[in-house]
Design a protein around this motif. Structure first.
Motif, PDB file in Angstrom:
ATOM      1  N   GLU A 292       0.820  -1.208   0.000  1.00  0.00           N
ATOM      2  CA  GLU A 292       0.000   0.000   0.000  1.00  0.00           C
ATOM      3  C   GLU A 292       0.854   1.257   0.000  1.00  0.00           C
ATOM      4  O   GLU A 292       0.474   2.278  -0.589  1.00  0.00           O
ATOM      5  CB  GLU A 292      -0.938  -0.014   1.209  1.00  0.00           C
ATOM      6  N   ILE A 293       1.998   1.211   0.680  1.00  0.00           N
ATOM      7  CA  ILE A 293       2.916   2.342   0.675  1.00  0.00           C
ATOM      8  C   ILE A 293       4.331   1.862   0.355  1.00  0.00           C
ATOM      9  O   ILE A 293       4.633   0.674   0.478  1.00  0.00           O
ATOM     10  CB  ILE A 293       2.929   3.106   2.020  1.00  0.00           C
ATOM     11  N   VAL A 294       5.171   2.795  -0.040  1.00  0.00           N
ATOM     12  CA  VAL A 294       6.581   2.537  -0.316  1.00  0.00           C
ATOM     13  C   VAL A 294       7.412   3.454   0.567  1.00  0.00           C
ATOM     14  O   VAL A 294       7.090   4.638   0.727  1.00  0.00           O
ATOM     15  CB  VAL A 294       6.904   2.799  -1.801  1.00  0.00           C
ATOM     16  N   VAL A 295       8.460   2.913   1.155  1.00  0.00           N
ATOM     17  CA  VAL A 295       9.406   3.707   1.938  1.00  0.00           C
ATOM     18  C   VAL A 295      10.755   3.631   1.234  1.00  0.00           C
ATOM     19  O   VAL A 295      11.266   2.537   0.974  1.00  0.00           O
ATOM     20  CB  VAL A 295       9.540   3.194   3.388  1.00  0.00           C
ATOM     21  N   VAL A 296      11.325   4.777   0.925  1.00  0.00           N
ATOM     22  CA  VAL A 296      12.554   4.819   0.135  1.00  0.00           C
ATOM     23  C   VAL A 296      13.511   5.855   0.713  1.00  0.00           C
ATOM     24  O   VAL A 296      13.086   6.855   1.299  1.00  0.00           O
ATOM     25  CB  VAL A 296      12.223   5.139  -1.343  1.00  0.00           C
ATOM     26  N   GLY A 297      14.807   5.609   0.569  1.00  0.00           N
ATOM     27  CA  GLY A 297      15.822   6.543   1.030  1.00  0.00           C
ATOM     28  C   GLY A 297      16.306   7.428  -0.098  1.00  0.00           C
ATOM     29  O   GLY A 297      16.249   7.069  -1.274  1.00  0.00           O
ATOM     30  N   ALA A 298      16.791   8.616   0.263  1.00  0.00           N
ATOM     31  CA  ALA A 298      17.323   9.551  -0.731  1.00  0.00           C
ATOM     32  C   ALA A 298      18.453  10.366  -0.111  1.00  0.00           C
ATOM     33  O   ALA A 298      18.472  10.607   1.101  1.00  0.00           O
ATOM     34  CB  ALA A 298      16.223  10.480  -1.243  1.00  0.00           C
ATOM     35  N   TYR A 299      19.364  10.805  -0.979  1.00  0.00           N
ATOM     36  CA  TYR A 299      20.553  11.545  -0.543  1.00  0.00           C
ATOM     37  C   TYR A 299      20.646  12.836  -1.351  1.00  0.00           C
ATOM     38  O   TYR A 299      20.636  12.807  -2.584  1.00  0.00           O
ATOM     39  CB  TYR A 299      21.795  10.694  -0.762  1.00  0.00           C
ATOM     40  N   TYR A 300      20.741  13.959  -0.639  1.00  0.00           N
ATOM     41  CA  TYR A 300      20.792  15.271  -1.279  1.00  0.00           C
ATOM     42  C   TYR A 300      22.213  15.808  -1.284  1.00  0.00           C
ATOM     43  O   TYR A 300      22.861  15.899  -0.239  1.00  0.00           O
ATOM     44  CB  TYR A 300      19.872  16.247  -0.542  1.00  0.00           C
ATOM     45  N   ASP A 301      22.703  16.165  -2.480  1.00  0.00           N
ATOM     46  CA  ASP A 301      24.036  16.733  -2.641  1.00  0.00           C
ATOM     47  C   ASP A 301      23.949  18.252  -2.496  1.00  0.00           C
ATOM     48  O   ASP A 301      23.334  18.934  -3.324  1.00  0.00           O
ATOM     49  CB  ASP A 301      24.585  16.357  -4.021  1.00  0.00           C
ATOM     50  N   LEU A 302      24.549  18.784  -1.450  1.00  0.00           N
ATOM     51  CA  LEU A 302      24.484  20.222  -1.187  1.00  0.00           C
ATOM     52  C   LEU A 302      25.132  21.049  -2.289  1.00  0.00           C
ATOM     53  O   LEU A 302      24.722  22.182  -2.557  1.00  0.00           O
ATOM     54  CB  LEU A 302      25.158  20.548   0.149  1.00  0.00           C
ATOM     55  N   ASP A 303      26.146  20.505  -2.933  1.00  0.00           N
ATOM     56  CA  ASP A 303      26.897  21.253  -3.934  1.00  0.00           C
ATOM     57  C   ASP A 303      26.163  21.345  -5.271  1.00  0.00           C
ATOM     58  O   ASP A 303      26.141  22.401  -5.911  1.00  0.00           O
ATOM     59  CB  ASP A 303      28.273  20.613  -4.151  1.00  0.00           C
ATOM     60  N   THR A 304      25.554  20.250  -5.686  1.00  0.00           N
ATOM     61  CA  THR A 304      24.911  20.213  -7.000  1.00  0.00           C
ATOM     62  C   THR A 304      23.405  20.416  -6.952  1.00  0.00           C
ATOM     63  O   THR A 304      22.783  20.740  -7.971  1.00  0.00           O
ATOM     64  CB  THR A 304      25.175  18.863  -7.693  1.00  0.00           C
ATOM     65  N   GLY A 305      22.796  20.190  -5.787  1.00  0.00           N
ATOM     66  CA  GLY A 305      21.346  20.262  -5.677  1.00  0.00           C
ATOM     67  C   GLY A 305      20.637  18.984  -6.073  1.00  0.00           C
ATOM     68  O   GLY A 305      19.408  18.904  -6.018  1.00  0.00           O
ATOM     69  N   LYS A 306      21.386  17.963  -6.443  1.00  0.00           N
ATOM     70  CA  LYS A 306      20.812  16.718  -6.940  1.00  0.00           C
ATOM     71  C   LYS A 306      20.387  15.798  -5.801  1.00  0.00           C
ATOM     72  O   LYS A 306      21.117  15.613  -4.825  1.00  0.00           O
ATOM     73  CB  LYS A 306      21.847  15.997  -7.814  1.00  0.00           C
ATOM     74  N   VAL A 307      19.204  15.211  -5.962  1.00  0.00           N
ATOM     75  CA  VAL A 307      18.738  14.163  -5.054  1.00  0.00           C
ATOM     76  C   VAL A 307      18.897  12.820  -5.747  1.00  0.00           C
ATOM     77  O   VAL A 307      18.425  12.633  -6.868  1.00  0.00           O
ATOM     78  CB  VAL A 307      17.263  14.363  -4.668  1.00  0.00           C
ATOM     79  N   VAL A 308      19.584  11.896  -5.087  1.00  0.00           N
ATOM     80  CA  VAL A 308      19.753  10.551  -5.608  1.00  0.00           C
ATOM     81  C   VAL A 308      18.994   9.591  -4.699  1.00  0.00           C
ATOM     82  O   VAL A 308      19.250   9.541  -3.485  1.00  0.00           O
ATOM     83  CB  VAL A 308      21.244  10.151  -5.671  1.00  0.00           C
ATOM     84  N   PHE A 309      18.083   8.840  -5.256  1.00  0.00           N
ATOM     85  CA  PHE A 309      17.362   7.842  -4.490  1.00  0.00           C
ATOM     86  C   PHE A 309      18.251   6.614  -4.350  1.00  0.00           C
ATOM     87  O   PHE A 309      18.726   6.063  -5.342  1.00  0.00           O
ATOM     88  CB  PHE A 309      16.035   7.495  -5.164  1.00  0.00           C
ATOM     89  N   ILE A 310      18.493   6.233  -3.110  1.00  0.00           N
ATOM     90  CA  ILE A 310      19.509   5.210  -2.841  1.00  0.00           C
ATOM     91  C   ILE A 310      18.893   3.861  -2.486  1.00  0.00           C
ATOM     92  O   ILE A 310      19.610   2.944  -2.118  1.00  0.00           O
ATOM     93  CB  ILE A 310      20.464   5.653  -1.724  1.00  0.00           C
ATOM     94  N   ASP A 311      17.562   3.758  -2.595  1.00  0.00           N
ATOM     95  CA  ASP A 311      16.916   2.494  -2.265  1.00  0.00           C
ATOM     96  C   ASP A 311      15.746   2.316  -3.207  1.00  0.00           C
ATOM     97  O   ASP A 311      15.072   3.279  -3.569  1.00  0.00           O
ATOM     98  CB  ASP A 311      16.461   2.514  -0.801  1.00  0.00           C
ATOM     99  N   ASP A 312      15.471   1.095  -3.602  1.00  0.00           N
ATOM    100  CA  ASP A 312      14.400   0.837  -4.560  1.00  0.00           C
ATOM    101  C   ASP A 312      13.043   0.619  -3.921  1.00  0.00           C
ATOM    102  O   ASP A 312      12.084   0.246  -4.595  1.00  0.00           O
ATOM    103  CB  ASP A 312      14.757  -0.365  -5.431  1.00  0.00           C
ATOM    104  N   GLY A 313      12.956   0.825  -2.591  1.00  0.00           N
ATOM    105  CA  GLY A 313      11.685   0.644  -1.915  1.00  0.00           C
ATOM    106  C   GLY A 313      11.443  -0.770  -1.436  1.00  0.00           C
ATOM    107  O   GLY A 313      10.420  -1.047  -0.828  1.00  0.00           O
ATOM    108  N   GLN A 314      12.379  -1.669  -1.671  1.00  0.00           N
ATOM    109  CA  GLN A 314      12.261  -3.046  -1.207  1.00  0.00           C
ATOM    110  C   GLN A 314      13.283  -3.310  -0.121  1.00  0.00           C
ATOM    111  O   GLN A 314      14.262  -2.587   0.030  1.00  0.00           O
ATOM    112  CB  GLN A 314      12.495  -4.032  -2.373  1.00  0.00           C
ATOM    113  N   ASP A 315      13.065  -4.365   0.639  1.00  0.00           N
ATOM    114  CA  ASP A 315      14.009  -4.729   1.676  1.00  0.00           C
ATOM    115  C   ASP A 315      15.361  -5.065   1.069  1.00  0.00           C
ATOM    116  O   ASP A 315      15.451  -5.673   0.008  1.00  0.00           O
ATOM    117  CB  ASP A 315      13.507  -5.954   2.467  1.00  0.00           C
TER     118      ASP A 315
END
Length: 234
Positions: A210-233
Motif C-alpha cells: 500500500e505504501i513505499v518507503v525509500v531513502g534519498a541523498y541530497y548533494d548540497l553542492d549540486t542540488g541533486k537528489v539521488v534515491f539510494i533504495d528501490d523501496g524493497q528490503d
C-alpha cells in the motif's frame, strides 16, 4: 480561582481545539482527490528535483501563490511524506520543486525516528492518503558528523543533543570505516528499515504494498537528489 478568571482559559482552549485538524480512527475518504500511487509520486519528486537542479523551478509561479494558498486553506492532500534533516539548506519543497499542500514534511536533525515522528508519518499515511515516504539525508550532515566524532572521542553530547547521538549511533557503528558520507548513507538506510518495520501501522502497509518507503541523498553542492533504495528490503 473564580469563574470569571477561568473563562479566558476555557475560551483559549476552545479556540485551540477548533484550530486543530480532526483526527478520527477511520482513514479519510475523499473521492474528489484520488490518491497518488507511489510510482507517480516518485516520478513527480524526480522531475521536480531535475527542474530545481536546472534552475527551472516552477512552484514560485503557480503553486506557491495566493490562489494556491486559498485552495489549500481548508484541506490538504499531500502526495508524499518527506522525513528530512532540519538543516537549513535542505527544504524539501524547494529541492523537489513542489508547492503548498504537495508534501507532508517532517524535519529533525539527522532525519532520525522517534514516537512523534512516527505518529506524524502514520497520520499522513492513514488520514491524508500519502503513498510514498522518503527518508531524505544529505551531504555533510552535521548530526551524523557529531555522532561520529563524539563516539571516536568517547565523549558525551551536551543536553538534549545526546538524544540525537543515541538515535544515530547504531548506523554509525555499523558503517564500515570512518568516511562521513558512508555513515550518512548508512543512517538513511537505518531509518528506512526502522519505518518499514514499525508495527502495526507502517509495517502492514509496506508488506501489503500500500505504501513505499525509500531513502534519498541530497548533494548540497549540486542540488541533486539521488534515491539510494528501490523501496524493497535490502
Amino acid at each position: 480561582m473564580t469563574t470569571l478568571q477561568l473563562a479566558p482559559t476555557f475560551l483559549l482552549a476552545s479556540l485551540l481545539l477548533c484550530a486543530l485538524p480532526a483526527i478520527s480512527n477511520e482513514p479519510r475518504r475523499d473521492r474528489e482527490h484520488p490518491k497518488v500511487v507511489a510510482a507517480d509520486a516518485f516520478a513527480r519528486l524526480e522531475d521536480g528535483n531535475q527542474r530545481y537542479v536546472a534552475a527551472e523551478s516552477s512552484c514560485l509561479h503557480d503553486r506557491q501563490d495566493a490562489k494556491r494558498r486559498v485552495d489549500q486553506a481548508t484541506d490538504q492532500h499531500p502526495f508524499a511524506v518527506i522525513l528530512g534533516c532540519a538543516d537549513s539548506r535542505t527544504s524539501p519543497e524547494l529541492l523537489f520543486d513542489q508547492g503548498l499542500g504537495d508534501l507532508f514534511v517532517v524535519r529533525v536533525a539527522g532525519n532520525v525516528l522517534n514516537d512523534h515522528v512516527l505518529g506524524s508519518i502514520e497520520y499522513a499515511v492513514e488520514h491524508l492518503g500519502a503513498r510514498i515516504v522518503v527518508v531524505l539525508g544529505h551531504e555533510r550532515c552535521g548530526a551524523v558528523k557529531a555522532t561520529r566524532d563524539i563516539l571516536a572521542t568517547k565523549a558525551e553530547a551536551p543536553s538534549h543533543i545526546n538524544s540525537l547521538v543515541s538515535a544515530i549511533r547504531p548506523a554509525v557503528e555499523a558503517a564500515p570505516g570512518t568516511d562521513l558520507e558512508v555513515m550518512i548513507h548508512a543512517n538513511i538506510r537505518y531509518v528506512v528499515q526502522g519505518l518499514r518495520s514499525s508495527a502495526p501501522t507502517l509495517k502492514s502497509k509496506v508488506d501489503s504494498g500500500e505504501i513505499v518507503v525509500v531513502g534519498a541523498y541530497y548533494d548540497l553542492d549540486t542540488g541533486k537528489v539521488v534515491f539510494i533504495d528501490d523501496g524493497q528490503d535490502d
